[in-house]
Scaffold this motif. Structure first.
Motif, PDB file in Angstrom:
ATOM      1  N   ASN A 151      24.836  43.897  51.650  1.00  0.00           N
ATOM      2  CA  ASN A 151      25.533  43.898  52.931  1.00  0.00           C
ATOM      3  C   ASN A 151      26.383  42.644  53.123  1.00  0.00           C
ATOM      4  N   ALA A 152      25.838  41.501  52.688  1.00  0.00           N
ATOM      5  CA  ALA A 152      26.607  40.253  52.838  1.00  0.00           C
ATOM      6  C   ALA A 152      27.904  40.325  52.036  1.00  0.00           C
ATOM      7  N   THR A 153      27.877  40.992  50.883  1.00  0.00           N
ATOM      8  CA  THR A 153      29.088  41.086  50.059  1.00  0.00           C
ATOM      9  C   THR A 153      30.168  41.879  50.791  1.00  0.00           C
ATOM     10  N   VAL A 154      29.807  43.058  51.287  1.00  0.00           N
ATOM     11  CA  VAL A 154      30.850  43.887  51.933  1.00  0.00           C
ATOM     12  C   VAL A 154      31.220  43.359  53.324  1.00  0.00           C
ATOM     13  N   ASN A 155      30.234  42.867  54.087  1.00  0.00           N
ATOM     14  CA  ASN A 155      30.573  42.267  55.385  1.00  0.00           C
ATOM     15  C   ASN A 155      31.542  41.110  55.164  1.00  0.00           C
ATOM     16  N   GLY A 156      31.246  40.319  54.136  1.00  0.00           N
ATOM     17  CA  GLY A 156      32.052  39.132  53.854  1.00  0.00           C
ATOM     18  C   GLY A 156      33.479  39.501  53.487  1.00  0.00           C
ATOM     19  N   TRP A 157      33.641  40.483  52.595  1.00  0.00           N
ATOM     20  CA  TRP A 157      35.005  40.862  52.204  1.00  0.00           C
ATOM     21  C   TRP A 157      35.752  41.514  53.355  1.00  0.00           C
ATOM     22  N   TRP A 158      35.047  42.275  54.164  1.00  0.00           N
ATOM     23  CA  TRP A 158      35.722  42.890  55.314  1.00  0.00           C
ATOM     24  C   TRP A 158      36.189  41.795  56.286  1.00  0.00           C
ATOM     25  N   ALA A 159      35.394  40.775  56.460  1.00  0.00           N
ATOM     26  CA  ALA A 159      35.806  39.639  57.313  1.00  0.00           C
ATOM     27  C   ALA A 159      37.032  38.948  56.706  1.00  0.00           C
ATOM     28  N   LEU A 160      37.044  38.792  55.392  1.00  0.00           N
ATOM     29  CA  LEU A 160      38.200  38.148  54.731  1.00  0.00           C
ATOM     30  C   LEU A 160      39.460  38.997  54.893  1.00  0.00           C
ATOM     31  N   PHE A 161      39.314  40.311  54.700  1.00  0.00           N
ATOM     32  CA  PHE A 161      40.485  41.192  54.829  1.00  0.00           C
ATOM     33  C   PHE A 161      41.080  41.109  56.244  1.00  0.00           C
ATOM     34  N   ARG A 162      40.223  40.885  57.237  1.00  0.00           N
ATOM     35  CA  ARG A 162      40.724  40.845  58.616  1.00  0.00           C
ATOM     36  C   ARG A 162      41.342  39.496  58.957  1.00  0.00           C
ATOM     37  N   ASP A 163      41.226  38.527  58.031  1.00  0.00           N
ATOM     38  CA  ASP A 163      41.777  37.191  58.292  1.00  0.00           C
ATOM     39  C   ASP A 163      42.634  36.768  57.100  1.00  0.00           C
ATOM     40  N   PRO A 164      43.852  37.319  57.030  1.00  0.00           N
ATOM     41  CA  PRO A 164      44.681  37.089  55.838  1.00  0.00           C
ATOM     42  C   PRO A 164      44.921  35.604  55.538  1.00  0.00           C
ATOM     43  N   GLY A 165      44.966  34.773  56.565  1.00  0.00           N
ATOM     44  CA  GLY A 165      45.195  33.339  56.343  1.00  0.00           C
ATOM     45  C   GLY A 165      44.053  32.722  55.546  1.00  0.00           C
ATOM     46  N   GLN A 166      42.820  33.037  55.954  1.00  0.00           N
ATOM     47  CA  GLN A 166      41.650  32.490  55.256  1.00  0.00           C
ATOM     48  C   GLN A 166      41.537  33.074  53.844  1.00  0.00           C
ATOM     49  N   LEU A 167      41.858  34.373  53.699  1.00  0.00           N
ATOM     50  CA  LEU A 167      41.797  34.999  52.380  1.00  0.00           C
ATOM     51  C   LEU A 167      42.824  34.355  51.446  1.00  0.00           C
ATOM     52  N   ALA A 168      44.021  34.099  51.970  1.00  0.00           N
ATOM     53  CA  ALA A 168      45.061  33.462  51.147  1.00  0.00           C
ATOM     54  C   ALA A 168      44.604  32.061  50.729  1.00  0.00           C
ATOM     55  N   ALA A 169      43.972  31.338  51.655  1.00  0.00           N
ATOM     56  CA  ALA A 169      43.501  29.979  51.328  1.00  0.00           C
ATOM     57  C   ALA A 169      42.459  30.038  50.218  1.00  0.00           C
ATOM     58  N   LEU A 170      41.590  31.037  50.276  1.00  0.00           N
ATOM     59  CA  LEU A 170      40.540  31.183  49.261  1.00  0.00           C
ATOM     60  C   LEU A 170      41.149  31.558  47.901  1.00  0.00           C
ATOM     61  N   ARG A 171      42.124  32.471  47.948  1.00  0.00           N
ATOM     62  CA  ARG A 171      42.773  32.879  46.691  1.00  0.00           C
ATOM     63  C   ARG A 171      43.513  31.699  46.063  1.00  0.00           C
ATOM     64  N   ALA A 172      44.055  30.829  46.915  1.00  0.00           N
ATOM     65  CA  ALA A 172      44.815  29.683  46.392  1.00  0.00           C
ATOM     66  C   ALA A 172      43.886  28.599  45.865  1.00  0.00           C
ATOM     67  N   ASP A 173      42.648  28.575  46.343  1.00  0.00           N
ATOM     68  CA  ASP A 173      41.753  27.478  45.978  1.00  0.00           C
ATOM     69  C   ASP A 173      40.311  27.982  45.812  1.00  0.00           C
ATOM     70  N   PRO A 174      40.009  28.525  44.618  1.00  0.00           N
ATOM     71  CA  PRO A 174      38.658  29.066  44.404  1.00  0.00           C
ATOM     72  C   PRO A 174      37.537  28.016  44.467  1.00  0.00           C
ATOM     73  N   THR A 175      37.879  26.713  44.542  1.00  0.00           N
ATOM     74  CA  THR A 175      36.785  25.734  44.722  1.00  0.00           C
ATOM     75  C   THR A 175      36.160  25.901  46.113  1.00  0.00           C
ATOM     76  N   LEU A 176      36.830  26.676  46.970  1.00  0.00           N
ATOM     77  CA  LEU A 176      36.254  26.940  48.304  1.00  0.00           C
ATOM     78  C   LEU A 176      35.082  27.932  48.246  1.00  0.00           C
ATOM     79  N   VAL A 177      34.842  28.554  47.072  1.00  0.00           N
ATOM     80  CA  VAL A 177      33.851  29.653  47.015  1.00  0.00           C
ATOM     81  C   VAL A 177      32.483  29.276  47.602  1.00  0.00           C
ATOM     82  N   PRO A 178      31.845  28.164  47.194  1.00  0.00           N
ATOM     83  CA  PRO A 178      30.507  27.901  47.768  1.00  0.00           C
ATOM     84  C   PRO A 178      30.527  27.788  49.290  1.00  0.00           C
ATOM     85  N   ALA A 179      31.538  27.091  49.837  1.00  0.00           N
ATOM     86  CA  ALA A 179      31.616  26.958  51.305  1.00  0.00           C
ATOM     87  C   ALA A 179      31.927  28.311  51.938  1.00  0.00           C
ATOM     88  N   ALA A 180      32.737  29.127  51.253  1.00  0.00           N
ATOM     89  CA  ALA A 180      33.091  30.445  51.791  1.00  0.00           C
ATOM     90  C   ALA A 180      31.849  31.331  51.871  1.00  0.00           C
TER      91      ALA A 180
END
Ligand code: HEM
Length: 400
Positions: free
Chosen positions: A249-278
């Protein structure tokens, strides 16, 4: 007004506005439909999880009658036997004894050894999704990854793994408030089948021990009788269920939250070192397990209200994780959030023993998806699962 109503699909879709109102109303609020006392503030949820005047169970100290509770109907017995003897529903000193054995398999160092396996599996699953040009993130990645990992740890053969999701789903139906008779019936028959299956697995491992957790628990049981047979069956069921349900559930809830926030998703795609904090922020932002209950074993007082022995508290994890007293602008997804003392893994003696493993799995699937599916987008708004306590999606169709 956004009302707290666990049976209302609108509340289940977005419970966070109702939580804000509960927090404004007080520190403890009586909820007549369930007879529970709702606890919505982070400081209280955190303190009460550590408070030994409360318990996940009460039968270690009282009978149902002494505690002022009606015993469950006899036909529910298989569910309560399975559910009540696993690590999560034991209380000290039994809990301490079983936790010590189980915890050995889940220390950060032991779990760290699984990283290459988990990463390879995540890469394979995501490659499959990419090769198909899309699919369902739930069934193609989110489910098979944690199911395979926990089944592998316990030594459940690959051919039997399809059984685990339906058993877990049926049993989880009993964790929702006031479950309907049909949900109880399904949970009972799943408990019978799952218990029989695990007795068979334990017997097979006793004959031919392997390098797995079931064999390790058998060794502890056989050597100095530190685990009863029922504790072993129940703890294996718990590990297999808890070992995937919330991670899925955390995986799909998390991706759905990312899809709804394109700015945060773009930041994550640009900088995968954000993964643990994300991973941490997504566990906070859309909390996969919204409520855990506690029984009041000895009277307590919260904000001048005496809550007597026999009462039940509903600790609202999703609300605690959105408490502005702890999280600045809690309704905002902020992958770079620094201090993030979310309560999604609980606290106190029952703190999630699988948290290090869950973190590894969530990070592995996220890294694989960022690398191999960089343009992944949802095909449509996903359907939500009906449950409130166990918060998840019924699917998350994506195109690449
Ligand atoms: C995102 C994923 C997960 C979340 C959010 C989560 C959350 C939690 C929470 C909140 C508790 C405490 C419940 C309470 O205090 O009443 C708990 C306990 C537990 N979790 Fe997890 N969990 C996750 C993944 C896992 C995994 C991967 C395992 C694998 C073994 C696991 C196994 C357990 C067990 C055995 C307990 C009982 C611990 C005890 O009673 O001592 N969990 N989990």
């Amino acid at each position: 007004m956004a009302a707290f109503d666990p049976w209302d699909p609108a509340f289940v879709a977005d419970p966070y506005p109702a939580y804000a109102e509960l927090r404004a109303r007080g520190r403890v609020i009586r909820h007549e439909p369930t007879g529970q006392w709702l606890v919505p503030h982070h400081a209280d949820v955190s303190a009460l999880l550590r408070d030994r005047r409360l318990g996940r169970a009460y039968l270690h100290r009282f009978s149902h009658e002494d505690f002022g509770r009606t015993p469950p109907p006899p036909e529910h017995e298989p569910f309560h036997t399975l559910d009540g003897h696993g690590l999560l529903d034991l209380e000290p000193p039994d809990h301490t004894r079983v936790r010590r054995l189980v915890a050995k398999a889940f220390t950060p160092r032991t779990v760290e050894r699984l990283v290459p396996y988990v990463r390879t599996l995540a890469d394979e699953l995501v490659s499959g999704l990419a090769a198909a040009g899309g699919g369902d993130l739930l069934t193609d990645v989110a489910e098979p990854l944690p199911v395979a990992v926990i089944a592998e740890m316990l030594g459940v053969p690959e051919s039997d793994r399809v059984l685990l999701r339906p058993w877990s789903a049926a049993i989880c139906g009993m964790y929702e408030p006031n479950p309907p008779p049909e949900a109880a019936r399904r949970a009972v028959s799943a408990s019978v089948e799952f218990s029989d299956y695990l007795r068979g697995l334990i017997a097979a491992r006793r004959e031919a021990p392997g390098d797995d957790l079931v064999s390790a628990l058998i060794a502890a049981h056989d050597e100095d009788d530190r685990l009863t047979e029922q504790e072993m069956v129940s703890t294996c069921a718990l590990l297999l269920n808890a070992g995937h349900e919330a991670t899925v559930n955390a995986t799909v809830n998390g991706w759905w939250a990312l899809f709804r926030d394109p700015g945060q998703l773009a930041a994550l795609r640009a900088d995968p070192t954000l993964v643990p904090a994300a991973v941490e922020e997504l566990l906070r932002y859309d909390t996969p397990l919204q409520l855990f209950a506690r029984w009041v074993l000895d009277d307590i007082e919260i904000d001048g209200t005496v809550i007597p022995r026999g009462a039940e508290l509903a600790l609202l994890f999703g609300s605690a994780n959105h408490d502005p007293a702890v999280f600045t602008d809690p309704g905002r997804l902020d992958l770079a959030r620094r201090a993030n003392p979310h309560i999604s893994f609980g606290a106190g003696v029952h703190y999630c023993v699988g948290a290090p493993l869950a973190r590894i799995e969530l990070a592995a699937s996220m890294r694989a998806l960022l690398a191999k599916a960089p343009a992944m987008t949802p095909v449509r708004e996903p359907e939500r699962k009906p449950g409130f306590v166990i918060r998840g999606l019924a699917g998350l169709p994506v195109s690449l």
